[in-house]
Design a protein around this motif. Structure first.
Motif, PDB file in Angstrom:
ATOM      1  N   ASP C  19       0.164   7.453  11.183  1.00  0.00           N
ATOM      2  CA  ASP C  19       0.769   7.823  10.328  1.00  0.00           C
ATOM      3  C   ASP C  19       2.109   7.449   9.985  1.00  0.00           C
ATOM      4  OD1 ASP C  19       1.907   8.443  13.162  1.00  0.00           O
ATOM      5  OD2 ASP C  19       3.539  10.449  11.654  1.00  0.00           O
ATOM      6  N   ILE C  20       2.971   6.096  10.730  1.00  0.00           N
ATOM      7  CA  ILE C  20       3.980   5.252  10.534  1.00  0.00           C
ATOM      8  C   ILE C  20       3.185   4.079   9.704  1.00  0.00           C
ATOM      9  CG2 ILE C  20       6.048   4.601  11.551  1.00  0.00           C
ATOM     10  CD1 ILE C  20       6.538   7.519  11.279  1.00  0.00           C
ATOM     11  N   ALA C  21       3.059   3.749  10.220  1.00  0.00           N
ATOM     12  CA  ALA C  21       1.876   2.511   9.892  1.00  0.00           C
ATOM     13  C   ALA C  21       1.256   2.531   9.055  1.00  0.00           C
ATOM     14  CB  ALA C  21       0.861   2.228  11.340  1.00  0.00           C
ATOM     15  N   ALA C  22       1.495   4.065   8.621  1.00  0.00           N
ATOM     16  CA  ALA C  22       0.721   3.877   6.448  1.00  0.00           C
ATOM     17  C   ALA C  22       1.856   4.006   6.016  1.00  0.00           C
ATOM     18  CB  ALA C  22      -0.246   5.306   6.890  1.00  0.00           C
ATOM     19  N   ILE C  23       2.740   4.366   5.946  1.00  0.00           N
ATOM     20  CA  ILE C  23       4.464   3.916   5.277  1.00  0.00           C
ATOM     21  C   ILE C  23       4.271   3.153   5.611  1.00  0.00           C
ATOM     22  CG2 ILE C  23       6.202   5.184   4.821  1.00  0.00           C
ATOM     23  CD1 ILE C  23       5.336   7.628   7.051  1.00  0.00           C
ATOM     24  N   TYR C  24       4.461   2.259   6.523  1.00  0.00           N
ATOM     25  CA  TYR C  24       5.105   1.207   6.157  1.00  0.00           C
ATOM     26  C   TYR C  24       4.471  -0.040   6.983  1.00  0.00           C
ATOM     27  CZ  TYR C  24      10.348   2.749   5.207  1.00  0.00           C
ATOM     28  OH  TYR C  24      10.840   3.378   4.720  1.00  0.00           O
ATOM     29  N   PRO C  25       3.461  -0.371   5.681  1.00  0.00           N
ATOM     30  CA  PRO C  25       2.111  -0.809   6.505  1.00  0.00           C
ATOM     31  C   PRO C  25       2.157  -2.906   6.991  1.00  0.00           C
ATOM     32  CG  PRO C  25       1.967  -0.306   4.476  1.00  0.00           C
ATOM     33  CD  PRO C  25       2.808   0.132   4.493  1.00  0.00           C
ATOM     34  N   HIS C  29      10.366  -3.853   9.033  1.00  0.00           N
ATOM     35  CA  HIS C  29      11.079  -5.145   8.818  1.00  0.00           C
ATOM     36  C   HIS C  29      10.433  -5.624   7.745  1.00  0.00           C
ATOM     37  CE1 HIS C  29       8.091  -5.234  11.747  1.00  0.00           C
ATOM     38  NE2 HIS C  29       7.901  -6.728  11.285  1.00  0.00           N
ATOM     39  N   GLY C  30       9.263  -5.300   7.798  1.00  0.00           N
ATOM     40  CA  GLY C  30       8.489  -5.662   5.983  1.00  0.00           C
ATOM     41  C   GLY C  30       8.933  -5.921   4.703  1.00  0.00           C
ATOM     42  N   ALA C  31       9.226  -4.237   4.606  1.00  0.00           N
ATOM     43  CA  ALA C  31       9.677  -3.803   3.454  1.00  0.00           C
ATOM     44  C   ALA C  31      11.219  -3.941   3.354  1.00  0.00           C
ATOM     45  CB  ALA C  31       9.594  -2.113   3.210  1.00  0.00           C
ATOM     46  N   ILE C  32      11.689  -4.214   3.859  1.00  0.00           N
ATOM     47  CA  ILE C  32      12.795  -4.381   4.089  1.00  0.00           C
ATOM     48  C   ILE C  32      13.507  -5.871   3.425  1.00  0.00           C
ATOM     49  CG2 ILE C  32      15.258  -5.015   5.299  1.00  0.00           C
ATOM     50  CD1 ILE C  32      15.021  -2.077   7.197  1.00  0.00           C
ATOM     51  N   TYR C 203       9.986   8.398   6.354  1.00  0.00           N
ATOM     52  CA  TYR C 203      10.446   8.197   4.833  1.00  0.00           C
ATOM     53  C   TYR C 203      10.083   7.051   4.396  1.00  0.00           C
ATOM     54  CZ  TYR C 203      11.069  13.169   5.964  1.00  0.00           C
ATOM     55  OH  TYR C 203      11.421  14.036   6.832  1.00  0.00           O
ATOM     56  N   PRO C 204       9.267   6.937   3.088  1.00  0.00           N
ATOM     57  CA  PRO C 204       9.077   5.253   2.804  1.00  0.00           C
ATOM     58  C   PRO C 204      11.042   5.007   1.358  1.00  0.00           C
ATOM     59  CG  PRO C 204       8.218   6.983   0.643  1.00  0.00           C
ATOM     60  CD  PRO C 204       8.801   7.637   1.511  1.00  0.00           C
ATOM     61  N   VAL C 205      11.552   5.269   2.741  1.00  0.00           N
ATOM     62  CA  VAL C 205      13.675   4.748   1.648  1.00  0.00           C
ATOM     63  C   VAL C 205      13.363   3.165   1.714  1.00  0.00           C
ATOM     64  CG1 VAL C 205      15.734   5.408   2.504  1.00  0.00           C
ATOM     65  CG2 VAL C 205      13.894   6.919   3.267  1.00  0.00           C
TER      66      VAL C 205
END
Lengths: 248, 248, 248, 248
Positions: C19-25, C29-32, C203-205
């Motif tokens: 479920d977390i991997a779904a938010i931050y695929p 670190h990748g999103a940041i 959360y996708p913050v």
């Protein structure tokens, strides 16, 4: 973008005392202006103004075109018009940078912005001043020797009656053993303020390359264009656009 | 030793608006004075003064016998005499404690001591205010609930245009989601200053036991007798007794 | 000059919880990293590292080529090697910038640099967080909305057990009424540290444009190349060159 | 209520160097303990402990009965057990006061609490040190001469690599012209910390009446009983009692 600097000097010593005029032939403001141009070159456009100018050279229009104001005064603080002081304060709170120099500690603008007496201890015996950096990563300390050596200076000593500064950048010692917080910063409203004590009408301190470096660093640091562009009208009334928070 | 407290209130709302007088029958100053005596008992001797009194009740003699002054004002800031303001400022710098309350943020004495506009955001919708302690070992937070709950209050929100405080003791939130640095301290000269925002003429905030506790704590903290007895004449001229350092 | 950024993430949630991997695929670190490049473009060169990498991806060589390090951790703080922590601390004290994010408040590196427990109050109910700017001229607040609205977030509330920060830039409130000093800065040695609390694995913050803006501002602010080049070896022994002061 | 003080000294110089033992026949800890009792009388109950004691004399039980701990160390910092250091840190964060003296700047407990190297410049030539008060209303400055004159001392000079202190109480100058922030305070968790630099094994500084006065003032100031009684368990988990805020 060019930093628009205005060097203000009461200009009384130089016009009434030949011995001071001999030390500062172009006035204290002239020496300071020369030093800023010497260090900052085309990054800066420097003008000067004195007490004797109409509105002391500090009209609304002039201040609106000033990024950083430097202030030197000593024996004529009382002659500065209260309305002009209020105008300068307003511009500082709106973001204009301000450098207050040496005996400017007792100026109306400095005491109004800080709220204290700004008094200090002093003695004029031509002592050696050493200016030590205590915040080496502060932009104002960039490229500054540790310590700066000023061979002959008026002594300024603690207690210096100021609020706790935001940053303590320099501490000086003198031949007599006194110490002084000689480089301190304050933020008031959107404006940055730097007080720097070395500099006196009886000594050629403003020709000292290291002092010129510190003043140039101070101008860069206090320049509002180097910081976020804020809405200068600080919100003082309810903002209808925010009412939705209440109704959510 | 008994702390000599003076509660100052402009006293205009209570004398002109029956609805306010109904909330504060003894005046806002009366409610505050009552609260201080309730919490501090014999440790405190509380007097009150208002704008309508001769010299606003702030004569040189009265101030000389005051350890801590509390200040409440709102719609009559302009009517406070500049000479009286200068006198109060001088006493604060000499060591008298000062508590500035709620709409006193725009008072002449507060803006003179701080140097900024002291403006803020506001909205009067009777929202719930929560006052959170962020400095639990600060004497002003002693015995204070975390959070204090005030059911109905005027909202005061950021940006609060003040210098960085010495201590940030309380932060408030409101139903609308706004936040505010609601309890902050400053030192100016030898005097301690505490600004506390809860309190409004339209809400019975000064009867709230927790608010009374905070004000009582503030009085104790600002009391100069609790600190070192300093020579109130800050040195502003060279001290001949110190000359020997030079000749050593 | 390009700012060399390293985004460190323990990377445990994403690899063990779908479920977390779904938010931050691409991982937190990748999103940041994506966000920093989005805002700063060619001004920045961003790499990433995780707990699972050799030496956690924080070798001496890697750190020597890093201007600013971002740190995200949560459930594996204990697994970070003490030797690596000491190494990171040494680099921060020598000038490397550090951004500590959200649950990184309990990381070894943050608690070592601050000396306190860095504990706080929390509750995870997906509340709305409002992030208010209280230092509008601070470079980290440049171009940031007042307030930032995050629809769903974990609540972090006071008391936040940290030393008094150098600058208090942001204060947050939450639906539940709690407040939090959510953006604070510290200087340790020659290094600048920025702690920013918004951001959570649930959360996708880190996709929020305003949060990305703050992190980008933080990277610029913490970049040592933007400050004076200091001699990284702080003087710890007597300097023979200074002996002449004694003999003068 | 009696303040329970523990004076800790590594005690190595006195037991291995006869010339040092001649200066401090009862040990540095003995001289400090004597001075505290001399100034504070029955207000204080002073014990001592040294490195050679079991658990360095810093057992859990001993610390639990200590209000203020004084720390002197120099050549044996490395021999202090890490577990004991963690224990002392925990007690400081829970409210125990800590005075760190002179060469204790490099102690494990001080560097752990501050997070920096705490390095400084030094030279041992028996110079005169002048200790100037820059915060005259601070309790630690009560009754202290301005300046304190110490005829012979080791020089400690800037740069002192510490975080910005909460309060800057004293600044020293030396015959050689160096300056030093010689009296600084910090808050970490619920505990107050005072670092004071005068004091060295080669000079009888701890017999100096003014130095004894400062240390006694420091003990009073750091005593947790003089501040609000806080719940020492800083909230680190959600408090169910607060959940109602959410549901309102």
């Amino acid at each position: 973008m060019t930093i628009r600097v205005l060097v203000w000097n009461e200009g009384v010593h130089e016009s009434t005392q030949p011995d001071i005029a001999a030390i500062y032939p172009a006035g204290i403001h002239g020496a300071i202006a020369e030093g800023l141009t010497e260090v900052l070159g085309d990054d800066v456009a420097v003008r000067t103004a004195t007490l004797a100018d109409p509105e002391h050279g500090l009209s609304e229009d002039t201040l609106a075109q000033t990024d950083v104001l430097l202030w030197w005064g000593h024996i004529a603080h009382d002659q500065v018009d209260d309305e002009v002081v209020a105008r300068v304060q307003r511009h500082v709170l709106s973001g204009m940078g301000l450098l207050v120099l040496h005996s400017g500690h007792f100026s109306k603008i400095f005491t109004r912005l800080l709220g204290t007496t700004c008094s200090l201890n002093w003695r004029n015996e031509g002592e050696r001043e050493l200016v030590w950096t205590v915040a080496p990563t502060h932009p104002i300390a960039e490229g500054v020797e540790h310590p700066i050596v000023i061979e002959h200076q008026e002594m300024y000593g603690e207690l210096f009656d100021i609020p706790t500064p935001d940053d303590l950048v320099f501490i000086s010692s003198f031949t007599g053993g006194e110490v002084f917080r000689s480089g301190v910063t304050f933020t008031r409203g959107h404006g940055r303020i730097f007080y720097f004590s070395p500099g006196d009408q009886e000594y050629p301190v403003y020709f000292h390359p290291q002092i010129r470096r510190v003043l140039a660093n101070g101008v860069r640091w206090a320049n509002p264009a180097a910081r976020p562009a804020v809405d200068r009208s600080i919100p003082a009334v309810a903002n209808p656009d925010r009412e939705w928070y209440l109704s959510r």
